[in-house]
Design a protein around this motif. Structure first.
Motif, short mmCIF file in Angstrom:
data_model
loop_
_atom_site.label_atom_id
_atom_site.label_comp_id
_atom_site.label_asym_id
_atom_site.label_seq_id
_atom_site.Cartn_x
_atom_site.Cartn_y
_atom_site.Cartn_z
N MET A 275 0.94 -1.21 -0.10
CA MET A 275 0.07 -0.09 -0.02
C MET A 275 0.90 1.21 0.05
O MET A 275 1.97 1.21 0.73
N ILE A 276 0.51 2.35 -0.77
CA ILE A 276 1.15 3.40 -0.55
C ILE A 276 0.47 4.55 -0.15
O ILE A 276 -0.78 4.73 -0.25
N ILE B 111 -3.33 3.24 -8.90
CA ILE B 111 -3.25 2.87 -10.23
C ILE B 111 -2.37 3.56 -11.20
O ILE B 111 -1.62 3.10 -12.00
N ARG B 112 -2.50 4.95 -10.87
CA ARG B 112 -1.73 5.81 -11.43
C ARG B 112 -0.24 5.70 -11.38
O ARG B 112 0.45 5.70 -12.67
N LEU B 113 0.22 5.63 -10.17
CA LEU B 113 1.63 5.43 -10.11
C LEU B 113 2.27 4.07 -10.73
O LEU B 113 3.28 4.21 -11.21
N ARG B 114 1.52 2.96 -10.56
CA ARG B 114 1.68 1.71 -11.26
C ARG B 114 2.06 1.85 -12.63
O ARG B 114 2.84 1.41 -13.40
N MET B 115 1.10 2.86 -13.21
CA MET B 115 1.09 2.81 -14.59
C MET B 115 2.35 3.78 -15.11
O MET B 115 3.02 3.54 -16.14
N GLN B 116 2.60 4.53 -14.11
CA GLN B 116 3.75 5.49 -14.59
C GLN B 116 5.16 4.69 -14.47
O GLN B 116 5.88 4.75 -15.28
N GLU B 117 5.04 3.90 -13.62
CA GLU B 117 6.48 2.90 -13.42
C GLU B 117 6.15 2.04 -14.64
O GLU B 117 7.65 1.75 -15.15
N TYR B 118 5.20 1.49 -15.11
CA TYR B 118 5.32 0.60 -16.41
C TYR B 118 5.62 1.41 -17.44
O TYR B 118 6.25 0.86 -18.31
N GLY B 119 5.26 2.62 -17.56
CA GLY B 119 5.65 3.43 -18.74
C GLY B 119 7.10 3.67 -18.87
O GLY B 119 7.68 4.14 -19.81
N GLY C 17 9.28 1.87 -18.08
CA GLY C 17 10.04 0.59 -18.53
C GLY C 17 10.04 -0.52 -17.44
O GLY C 17 10.53 -1.75 -17.70
N ASN C 18 9.59 -0.62 -16.39
CA ASN C 18 9.26 -1.27 -15.32
C ASN C 18 7.98 -2.42 -16.03
O ASN C 18 6.96 -2.38 -15.57
N ALA C 19 8.52 -3.43 -16.55
CA ALA C 19 7.47 -4.44 -17.09
C ALA C 19 6.93 -5.21 -15.97
O ALA C 19 5.67 -5.68 -16.31
N LEU C 20 7.43 -5.29 -14.92
CA LEU C 20 6.79 -6.26 -13.77
C LEU C 20 6.24 -5.28 -13.01
O LEU C 20 5.48 -5.74 -11.73
N ALA C 21 5.69 -4.04 -13.34
CA ALA C 21 4.81 -3.03 -12.34
C ALA C 21 3.18 -3.63 -12.23
O ALA C 21 2.76 -4.07 -13.46
N ARG C 22 2.81 -3.70 -10.96
CA ARG C 22 1.45 -4.32 -10.78
C ARG C 22 0.81 -3.67 -9.68
O ARG C 22 1.61 -3.20 -8.76
N VAL C 23 -0.46 -3.69 -9.57
CA VAL C 23 -1.03 -3.23 -8.84
C VAL C 23 -1.57 -3.81 -7.58
O VAL C 23 -2.15 -4.99 -7.95
N GLU C 24 -1.35 -3.38 -6.37
CA GLU C 24 -1.99 -4.34 -5.12
C GLU C 24 -2.99 -3.69 -4.35
O GLU C 24 -2.84 -2.66 -3.82
N ASN D 142 -7.83 -6.03 -13.74
CA ASN D 142 -7.97 -5.74 -15.10
C ASN D 142 -6.38 -5.18 -15.77
O ASN D 142 -5.89 -5.34 -16.63
N PHE D 143 -5.96 -4.14 -14.96
CA PHE D 143 -4.68 -3.48 -15.40
C PHE D 143 -3.49 -4.52 -15.43
O PHE D 143 -2.72 -4.53 -16.28
N ASN D 144 -3.55 -5.28 -14.29
CA ASN D 144 -2.33 -6.34 -14.14
C ASN D 144 -2.46 -7.38 -15.26
O ASN D 144 -1.64 -7.77 -15.98
#
Length: 614
Positions: A1-2, A217-225, A227-234, A247-249
């Motif tokens: 959690m963040i 969810i927004r922060l995880r999307m930024q991480e994926y953008g 280059g972190n291909a393993l970024a997932r939302v918990e 669904n995002f995961n």
């Protein structure tokens, strides 16, 4: 959690926003109710009050004036003080205020009474009832006008005559009281406090159940953008946002697999296009390097190792006349002005010959500022298509023009040998058979009207020199029988591959009948103008023309300090002539009088019939 440190900042913002929305809605609802419900209702009540008061006032004053009791009437009128809604009450007789509730109005002229209008008095007398209308210049004021029967003191026979009772009613105090009641400050303070409380509660709920999960969810999307291909939302819990996170995961997993599949498919479609005969190119703008497929190079007659990967390897082989246009197409697509890059140009092959190619491509990657990073496209040889188009161009143009001019005369002027062709229909429009006129330019110039020859030549010169693409001019041609035929000539200029005009192909349209119809229309307009400004029976100017002439002569007399005289005549006994001898005899009498009056008029005098015997 963040943990989100800006939670309370978002809460204050949402609280203010929701509060403003709630307060706006309350104010809007209250204003709409005030504007379209309470105000009309109050005005209706005030109108009903005035209507009832006017009826009682009319009955009382009418009875007192019929009894010739002016003292009692004046006491009744003055009982309505000017401080009441009845701002002014005046009994008007023969243009003066006989009695009034204000001492300053008594004995004054009707011009001092703002609610007095002759038309309202006439309407009240006609309907024998009070007339209630809005004040012509004062807002929230009403005017009531009532006819009052009074006795004439100047004769012993006590004849009756009509006077006017005028009442000015002021609704402003009632409207002010309504406004103060509706827009009470204490009431609005309570509404504002309630709106803030509701908005704060709603904000807390939105922040806890929506804002925090969305930020995660927004922060995880930024991480994926990044280059972190393993970024997932918990997320914990069972709500709609939990489903969004899942669904995002799943989407991130599918995107990673799709990227690998894209890389594999790129290799397959390049090979497929090569097999189909089209070349493939890929431009990496970050390094300014170009990839040309083997088929792309073979289309120009080169081996794979004979062409490099620079931009100059392409631009240096494009025909000089086509390079600027091709570069503009590239720049427009890179700037985002076109959805697809498409250009047609010639390229120099290994043997020195030029072949036609069609280039098509699209930007597949841009940075955050919209700058193009990668462009991919295909290269197709269209040389055979170009040769076919050139062969069909001339025959298609001839066919299209022939179809367009099938009902008109057709002509074709070839500039290379200065030969010209006139169709049989072209010659038939002038009454000639096909073999009676030679196909020469001098024949056409000899048939042209001398006044139209210069304009026709100048229009042709503008088309021949390339200043215009279409030739259109109207002129007259001499018919075989000697009369002139109006013709409209239209043509288009056909150019060779160097842009030089080589032919003019066009048609002739016979406008003779159209010009005849236009002449008839002009005559009809003249006749209509005469009917509009002259009396049909006597032929004299009518009222409308007289007004225009008098306006002009009045202005002239004022400017030149001249005297202008106006005489008005009416035929006495004219109605008896119509009734006794009939309207036909009356019309003859009017015509005879008009003829005699014309003899008495000088050249600069005006005479007109206004109507009837006037």
């Amino acid at each position: 959690m963040i943990r989100l440190n800006n939670c309370w900042r978002l809460t204050r913002g949402l609280t203010i926003l929701i509060s403003l929305i709630l307060v706006t809605l309350v104010i809007l609802d209250r204003w709409l109710e005030y504007k379209y419900t309470l105000v009309p209702q109050e005005k209706s009540r005030q109108l009903q009050r005035l209507n009832e008061s006017s009826a009682r006032m009319w009955q009382t004053i009418s009875d007192l004036m019929l009894a010739d009791n002016r003292a009692a009437t004046e006491g009744f009128i003055t009982s309505y003080s000017a401080s009441t809604p009845f701002r002014a009450i005046a009994l008007i007789d023969e243009g003066r205020v006989l009695l009034a509730n204000q001492l300053s109005l008594k004995g004054s002229k009707v011009g001092d009474i703002s609610c007095y209008r002759r038309t309202w008095v006439s309407e009240a007398v006609t309907e024998s009832s009070p007339v209630i209308v809005a004040h012509p210049s004062r807002e929230n004021h009403l005017c009531s006008v009532m006819p009052v029967t009074m006795l004439e003191r100047s004769t012993s026979l006590r004849p009756e005559r009509l006077a006017a009772l005028v009442v000015e009613y002021d609704m402003s105090p009632a409207m002010t009281a309504l406004t103060q009641q509706v827009w009470n400050p204490q009431q609005w303070v309570r509404l504002l406090a309630f709106a803030l409380l509701v908005a704060f509660v709603i904000t807390l709920i939105l922040n806890h159940f929506i804002v925090k999960p969305l930020n995660l969810i927004r922060l995880r999307m930024q991480e994926y953008g990044q280059g972190n291909a393993l970024a997932r939302v918990e997320l914990e819990g069972s709500c709609e946002l939990m489903e969004v996170a899942e669904n995002f995961n799943e989407l991130m997993t599918q995107v990673s697999e799709a990227e690998q599949e894209v890389r594999r498919s790129e290799e397959r479609w390049i090979k497929a296009l090569d097999a189909a005969g089209d070349g493939v190119w890929d431009w990496d703008l970050r390094t300014n390097t170009l990839f040309f497929s083997s088929q792309w190079k073979r289309m120009l007659g080169y081996q794979s190792y004979e062409i490099g990967d620079t931009f100059e390897d392409w631009s240096g082989r494009v025909h000089p006349d086509d390079l600027d246009k091709a570069l503009r197409c590239v720049e427009a697509h890179l700037a985002g002005d076109t959805e697809v890059y498409r250009a047609t140009y010639r390229m120099r092959c290994k043997n020195g010959d030029y072949r036609w190619f069609m280039d098509r491509g699209m930007v597949f990657e841009r940075d955050s500022d919209g700058k193009a990073l990668r462009v991919t496209g295909t290269h197709s040889d269209i040389s055979e298509q170009k040769r076919t188009e050139a062969a069909l161009k001339e025959s298609q143009q001839q066919f299209q023009l022939a179809m367009q001019g099938s009902n008109d005369g057709l002509w074709d002027w070839r500039l290379r040998d200065n030969s010209i062709y006139f169709s049989p229909r072209w010659k038939g429009m002038l009454g000639y058979a096909d073999d009676e006129l030679e196909n020469k330019l001098s024949v056409w110039e000899g048939l042209l009207h001398p006044d139209d020859l210069l304009a026709a030549r100048e229009e042709a010169a503008r088309c021949v020199t390339g200043k215009k693409d279409q030739y259109e001019v109207e002129f007259r041609l001499r018919h075989k029988q000697g009369h002139w035929v109006y013709a409209l000539s239209r043509a288009i200029a056909l150019k060779d591959e160097n842009g030089h005009v080589e032919r003019l192909v066009g048609t002739h349209m016979d406008l003779t009948e159209i010009r005849a119809v236009q002449k008839q229309l002009e005559e009809s307009r003249h006749q209509l103008k005469k009917l509009a400004f002259y009396d049909a029976l006597t032929g004299l100017p009518n009222r409308r023309l007289l007004e225009e002439n008098m306006t002009r002569q009045l202005a002239d007399s004022q400017a030149n300090h001249k005297i202008l005289a106006v005489a008005m005549m009416d035929l006495d006994g004219f109605k008896q002539v119509n009734d006794t001898h009939g309207h036909d005899i009356g019309d003859e009498l009017l015509q005879a009088v008009a003829d005699r009056l014309k003899l008495c008029m000088q050249e600069h005098d005006d005479i007109a019939r206004l109507g009837g015997g006037r």
